[in-house]
Design a protein around this motif. Structure first.
Motif, PDB file in Angstrom:
ATOM      1  N   ILE A 115       2.544  17.060  28.707  1.00 40.78           N
ATOM      2  CA  ILE A 115       2.295  15.827  28.487  1.00 40.78           C
ATOM      3  C   ILE A 115       3.360  14.981  28.184  1.00 40.78           C
ATOM      4  CG2 ILE A 115       0.904  14.688  26.499  1.00 40.78           C
ATOM      5  CD1 ILE A 115      -0.773  17.293  26.454  1.00 40.78           C
ATOM      6  N   ALA A 116       4.395  15.430  27.425  1.00 44.92           N
ATOM      7  CA  ALA A 116       5.515  14.581  27.255  1.00 44.92           C
ATOM      8  C   ALA A 116       6.152  14.072  28.487  1.00 44.92           C
ATOM      9  CB  ALA A 116       6.658  15.198  26.415  1.00 44.92           C
ATOM     10  N   TRP A 117       6.271  15.205  29.540  1.00 39.61           N
ATOM     11  CA  TRP A 117       6.627  14.902  30.822  1.00 39.61           C
ATOM     12  C   TRP A 117       5.855  13.755  31.609  1.00 39.61           C
ATOM     13  CZ3 TRP A 117       5.114  15.078  35.895  1.00 39.61           C
ATOM     14  CH2 TRP A 117       5.987  15.211  36.743  1.00 39.61           C
ATOM     15  N   PHE A 118       4.438  13.667  31.367  1.00 34.48           N
ATOM     16  CA  PHE A 118       3.637  12.697  31.891  1.00 34.48           C
ATOM     17  C   PHE A 118       4.246  11.298  31.639  1.00 34.48           C
ATOM     18  CE2 PHE A 118      -0.354  15.782  31.674  1.00 34.48           C
ATOM     19  CZ  PHE A 118       0.118  16.522  32.966  1.00 34.48           C
ATOM     20  N   ARG A 119       4.394  11.249  30.184  1.00 33.73           N
ATOM     21  CA  ARG A 119       4.800   9.905  29.852  1.00 33.73           C
ATOM     22  C   ARG A 119       6.053   9.508  30.420  1.00 33.73           C
ATOM     23  NH1 ARG A 119       3.046  12.197  24.501  1.00 33.73           N
ATOM     24  NH2 ARG A 119       5.089  12.985  24.139  1.00 33.73           N
ATOM     25  N   GLU A 120       7.012  10.210  30.567  1.00 28.21           N
ATOM     26  CA  GLU A 120       8.356  10.033  31.270  1.00 28.21           C
ATOM     27  C   GLU A 120       8.348   9.550  32.680  1.00 28.21           C
ATOM     28  OE1 GLU A 120      12.995  11.625  31.806  1.00 28.21           O
ATOM     29  OE2 GLU A 120      11.354  12.822  30.378  1.00 28.21           O
TER      30      GLU A 120
ATOM     31  N   ALA B  66      -5.194  14.465  29.187  1.00 28.46           N
ATOM     32  CA  ALA B  66      -4.209  13.482  28.990  1.00 28.46           C
ATOM     33  C   ALA B  66      -3.820  12.670  30.208  1.00 28.46           C
ATOM     34  CB  ALA B  66      -2.622  14.480  28.631  1.00 28.46           C
TER      35      ALA B  66
ATOM     36  N   ALA C 290      -5.067   8.920  30.992  1.00 30.10           N
ATOM     37  CA  ALA C 290      -4.420   7.495  30.663  1.00 30.10           C
ATOM     38  C   ALA C 290      -3.300   7.257  31.863  1.00 30.10           C
ATOM     39  CB  ALA C 290      -3.346   8.028  29.266  1.00 30.10           C
ATOM     40  N   TYR C 291      -3.380   7.852  33.047  1.00 30.51           N
ATOM     41  CA  TYR C 291      -2.513   7.487  34.056  1.00 30.51           C
ATOM     42  C   TYR C 291      -3.171   7.104  35.344  1.00 30.51           C
ATOM     43  CZ  TYR C 291       0.673   9.511  30.631  1.00 30.51           C
ATOM     44  OH  TYR C 291       1.455   9.961  29.493  1.00 30.51           O
TER      45      TYR C 291
ATOM     46  N   GLU D 108       2.399  20.541  25.364  1.00 29.08           N
ATOM     47  CA  GLU D 108       2.889  19.512  24.801  1.00 29.08           C
ATOM     48  C   GLU D 108       4.164  18.959  25.439  1.00 29.08           C
ATOM     49  OE1 GLU D 108       3.965  23.082  21.990  1.00 29.08           O
ATOM     50  OE2 GLU D 108       2.363  22.178  23.311  1.00 29.08           O
TER      51      GLU D 108
END
Length: 249
Positions: A242-247, A19, A22-23, A239
């Motif tokens: 991974i949501a924390w990554f997006r934020e 994951a 992507a960053y 999961e």
């Protein structure tokens, strides 16, 4: 560029590393063994570091690599490792996230215990063969069973270290099964039938650790599953991280 350290060697750890691809971050993936290195998720922005570290070595690594975030995705039963990681992050003022493995609700045919010692106490009052799937590190506990040499069959990793340790404790010949998972339900069924196991000892490893396959195999073979509960922890599921990554990334 932000430097992130993921203590991995697990399915969840590999998912988090993929994951992070992507960053715009650099990811160090810490694994303890050669197998962990071979199975580690490798991406363009990752670097695998193999070898066990104590707390002092962890702190040195955090300083040297200027790590800003540590994700602890080690096995839920690696309690000492997790404590060392947590303390190293606290000492170096580095952000820390513990990745939790999902639990499974108690099911019919399962006997839940809090430790291997408690499992041994329970098994001492039973009869019939036992398939041990909790690994080689804690095999010595089972030697307290009066007839462990004839009753117990140990399934361990197919590494020299695991095999030599098992043999040294008295698990050898047909009573030692050196194999690398993950194992399907059919494979588990075949092994349970092969050793005529009436009991299968496992840790509460969740889906990632092959728990559902063991449970179904034991049920279909008429064996009881003795489950060592995983410790209660604070943290986030994969999961959620991974949501924390997006934020945040």
């Amino acid at each position: 560029m932000e430097q992130i350290l993921v203590f991995s060697g697990t399915t969840e750890g590999n998912a988090l590393v993929r994951a992070l691809r992507a960053y715009p971050v650099h990811v160090y993936v810490s694994v303890a063994t050669e197998y962990g290195e071979a199975s580690a998720a490798v991406c363009e922005n990752t670097e695998v570091v193999r070898g066990r570290m104590d707390q002092e070595q962890m702190q040195s690594f955090l300083r040297e690599k200027q790590i800003t975030l540590v994700i602890d995705a080690t096995h839920p039963f690696a309690r000492i490792v997790t404590e060392n990681i947590r303390e190293a992050c606290r000492a170096e003022a580095v952000a820390y996230i513990r990745c939790l493995r999902e639990s499974r609700e108690p099911a019919e045919g399962c006997v839940f215990v809090e430790s291997i010692a408690e499992a041994v106490t329970y098994l001492e009052e039973t009869t019939g063969n036992i398939l041990l799937t909790t690994g080689s590190k804690e095999l010595q506990e089972y030697t307290r069973l009066k007839e462990f040499r004839s009753r117990c069959y140990a399934r361990v990793l197919s590494t020299k270290e695991a095999v030599e340790k098992s043999i040294g404790l008295g698990f050898e010949g047909k009573h030692l099964l050196a194999m690398q998972g993950p194992f399907s339900k059919e494979m588990n069924k075949a092994m349970i039938a092969h050793v005529d196991a009436k009991y299968v000892v496992t840790k509460e490893t969740g889906k990632a650790g092959g728990f559902p396959e063991k449970l179904e195999a034991a049920k279909e073979n008429g064996a009881s599953l003795v489950v060592i509960r995983k410790p209660e922890e604070d943290g986030k599921k994969a999961e959620e991280i991974i949501a924390w990554f997006r934020e945040h990334l």
